[in-house]
Design a protein around this motif. Structure first.
Motif, mmCIF file in Angstrom:
data_model
loop_
_atom_site.group_PDB
_atom_site.id
_atom_site.type_symbol
_atom_site.label_atom_id
_atom_site.label_comp_id
_atom_site.label_asym_id
_atom_site.label_seq_id
_atom_site.Cartn_x
_atom_site.Cartn_y
_atom_site.Cartn_z
ATOM 1 N N ASP A 8 32.490 -38.165 -84.981
ATOM 2 C CA ASP A 8 32.959 -38.549 -83.649
ATOM 3 C C ASP A 8 34.164 -39.473 -83.728
ATOM 4 O O ASP A 8 34.161 -40.460 -84.451
ATOM 5 C CB ASP A 8 31.815 -39.207 -82.872
ATOM 6 C CG ASP A 8 30.664 -38.236 -82.678
ATOM 7 O OD1 ASP A 8 30.891 -37.174 -82.080
ATOM 8 O OD2 ASP A 8 29.555 -38.524 -83.161
ATOM 9 N N CYS A 12 36.615 -34.976 -83.877
ATOM 10 C CA CYS A 12 36.418 -34.532 -82.491
ATOM 11 C C CYS A 12 36.611 -35.710 -81.548
ATOM 12 O O CYS A 12 36.623 -36.859 -81.981
ATOM 13 C CB CYS A 12 35.033 -33.912 -82.292
ATOM 14 S SG CYS A 12 33.647 -35.064 -82.406
ATOM 15 N N TYR A 13 36.793 -35.386 -80.271
ATOM 16 C CA TYR A 13 36.992 -36.428 -79.255
ATOM 17 C C TYR A 13 36.249 -36.019 -77.988
ATOM 18 O O TYR A 13 35.689 -34.923 -77.904
ATOM 19 C CB TYR A 13 38.474 -36.659 -78.976
ATOM 20 C CG TYR A 13 39.142 -35.522 -78.222
ATOM 21 C CD1 TYR A 13 39.338 -35.604 -76.847
ATOM 22 C CD2 TYR A 13 39.568 -34.374 -78.881
ATOM 23 C CE1 TYR A 13 39.946 -34.566 -76.150
ATOM 24 C CE2 TYR A 13 40.175 -33.339 -78.195
ATOM 25 C CZ TYR A 13 40.360 -33.436 -76.837
ATOM 26 O OH TYR A 13 40.946 -32.400 -76.156
ATOM 27 N N TYR A 14 36.277 -36.906 -77.039
ATOM 28 C CA TYR A 14 35.579 -36.677 -75.769
ATOM 29 C C TYR A 14 36.524 -36.959 -74.611
ATOM 30 O O TYR A 14 37.310 -37.893 -74.663
ATOM 31 C CB TYR A 14 34.357 -37.603 -75.653
ATOM 32 C CG TYR A 14 33.362 -37.338 -76.738
ATOM 33 C CD1 TYR A 14 32.322 -36.448 -76.542
ATOM 34 C CD2 TYR A 14 33.485 -37.955 -77.981
ATOM 35 C CE1 TYR A 14 31.421 -36.171 -77.553
ATOM 36 C CE2 TYR A 14 32.590 -37.690 -79.000
ATOM 37 C CZ TYR A 14 31.566 -36.798 -78.779
ATOM 38 O OH TYR A 14 30.680 -36.523 -79.783
ATOM 39 N N GLU A 15 36.417 -36.150 -73.592
ATOM 40 C CA GLU A 15 37.108 -36.432 -72.334
ATOM 41 C C GLU A 15 36.067 -37.116 -71.452
ATOM 42 O O GLU A 15 35.118 -36.486 -71.012
ATOM 43 C CB GLU A 15 37.628 -35.158 -71.694
ATOM 44 C CG GLU A 15 38.741 -34.519 -72.491
ATOM 45 C CD GLU A 15 39.270 -33.243 -71.849
ATOM 46 O OE1 GLU A 15 38.617 -32.691 -70.941
ATOM 47 O OE2 GLU A 15 40.332 -32.805 -72.289
ATOM 48 N N ARG A 18 30.972 -40.234 -73.934
ATOM 49 C CA ARG A 18 30.597 -39.565 -75.177
ATOM 50 C C ARG A 18 29.242 -38.878 -74.993
ATOM 51 O O ARG A 18 28.199 -39.496 -75.032
ATOM 52 C CB ARG A 18 30.512 -40.551 -76.325
ATOM 53 C CG ARG A 18 30.149 -39.850 -77.630
ATOM 54 C CD ARG A 18 29.970 -40.796 -78.765
ATOM 55 N NE ARG A 18 31.256 -41.240 -79.254
ATOM 56 C CZ ARG A 18 31.435 -41.876 -80.391
ATOM 57 N NH1 ARG A 18 30.410 -42.173 -81.156
ATOM 58 N NH2 ARG A 18 32.641 -42.262 -80.762
ATOM 59 N N GLU A 19 29.297 -37.593 -74.760
ATOM 60 C CA GLU A 19 28.100 -36.756 -74.717
ATOM 61 C C GLU A 19 28.329 -35.689 -75.777
ATOM 62 O O GLU A 19 29.208 -34.842 -75.639
ATOM 63 C CB GLU A 19 27.908 -36.159 -73.326
ATOM 64 C CG GLU A 19 27.610 -37.212 -72.269
ATOM 65 C CD GLU A 19 27.315 -36.607 -70.914
ATOM 66 O OE1 GLU A 19 26.575 -35.604 -70.871
ATOM 67 O OE2 GLU A 19 27.839 -37.133 -69.916
ATOM 68 N N TYR A 20 27.530 -35.744 -76.834
ATOM 69 C CA TYR A 20 27.777 -34.934 -78.026
ATOM 70 C C TYR A 20 27.991 -33.459 -77.749
ATOM 71 O O TYR A 20 28.829 -32.819 -78.392
ATOM 72 C CB TYR A 20 26.643 -35.116 -79.034
ATOM 73 C CG TYR A 20 26.465 -36.533 -79.502
ATOM 74 C CD1 TYR A 20 27.542 -37.299 -79.917
ATOM 75 C CD2 TYR A 20 25.204 -37.121 -79.523
ATOM 76 C CE1 TYR A 20 27.377 -38.607 -80.350
ATOM 77 C CE2 TYR A 20 25.030 -38.420 -79.958
ATOM 78 C CZ TYR A 20 26.119 -39.158 -80.371
ATOM 79 O OH TYR A 20 25.949 -40.447 -80.794
ATOM 80 N N TYR A 22 29.534 -32.097 -75.518
ATOM 81 C CA TYR A 22 30.865 -31.821 -74.969
ATOM 82 C C TYR A 22 31.988 -32.236 -75.907
ATOM 83 O O TYR A 22 33.145 -32.309 -75.504
ATOM 84 C CB TYR A 22 31.033 -32.524 -73.615
ATOM 85 C CG TYR A 22 30.010 -32.070 -72.598
ATOM 86 C CD1 TYR A 22 29.915 -30.729 -72.233
ATOM 87 C CD2 TYR A 22 29.141 -32.975 -72.023
ATOM 88 C CE1 TYR A 22 28.964 -30.306 -71.317
ATOM 89 C CE2 TYR A 22 28.187 -32.557 -71.094
ATOM 90 C CZ TYR A 22 28.105 -31.227 -70.746
ATOM 91 O OH TYR A 22 27.162 -30.812 -69.843
ATOM 92 N N ALA A 23 31.658 -32.490 -77.163
ATOM 93 C CA ALA A 23 32.686 -32.870 -78.145
ATOM 94 C C ALA A 23 33.718 -31.753 -78.276
ATOM 95 O O ALA A 23 33.380 -30.562 -78.260
ATOM 96 C CB ALA A 23 32.046 -33.165 -79.490
#
Length: 100
Positions: A8, A12-15, A18-20, A22-23
């Motif tokens: 994480d 990968c990143y999150y918009e 942080r909900e895994y 949706y990575a």
């Protein structure tokens, strides 16, 4: 070399939150690690996913394996839930993905 790679905010990143599930993979960072793999290094993806909620480790492991496969990440080992949840690591051998 035996190389441990965080997942994480590294490959990968999150918009938003942080909900895994949706990575979003970062192809250029994954390619950097894949190159290290292709050069003969042993790659272990090591994540804190599940470190706080131990009962969810199997779920996080399945999801993470699915994501790594979908992102075409090359690796030898995956460790889920055994990495401590920390805010800062200080180590003489640490590098950020930007330095690779």
């Amino acid at each position: 070399m035996n190389i441990y790679v965080d997942i994480d905010e590294t490959i990968c990143y999150y918009e938003g939150e942080r909900e895994y599930q949706y990575a979003i993979g970062i192809p250029e960072n994954i390619e950097k690690i894949n190159k290290l793999y292709d050069e003969g290094n042993t790659i272990t993806y090591w994540t804190a996913r599940g470190s706080v909620h131990k009962d969810r480790i199997p779920e996080y492991e399945d999801l993470t394996l699915y994501q790594l496969t979908a992102w075409e990440a090359k690796f030898h080992y995956l460790i889920v839930g055994e990495k401590p949840a920390y805010d800062l690591i200080i180590c003489d051998k640490s590098r950020r993905i930007e330095e690779i």
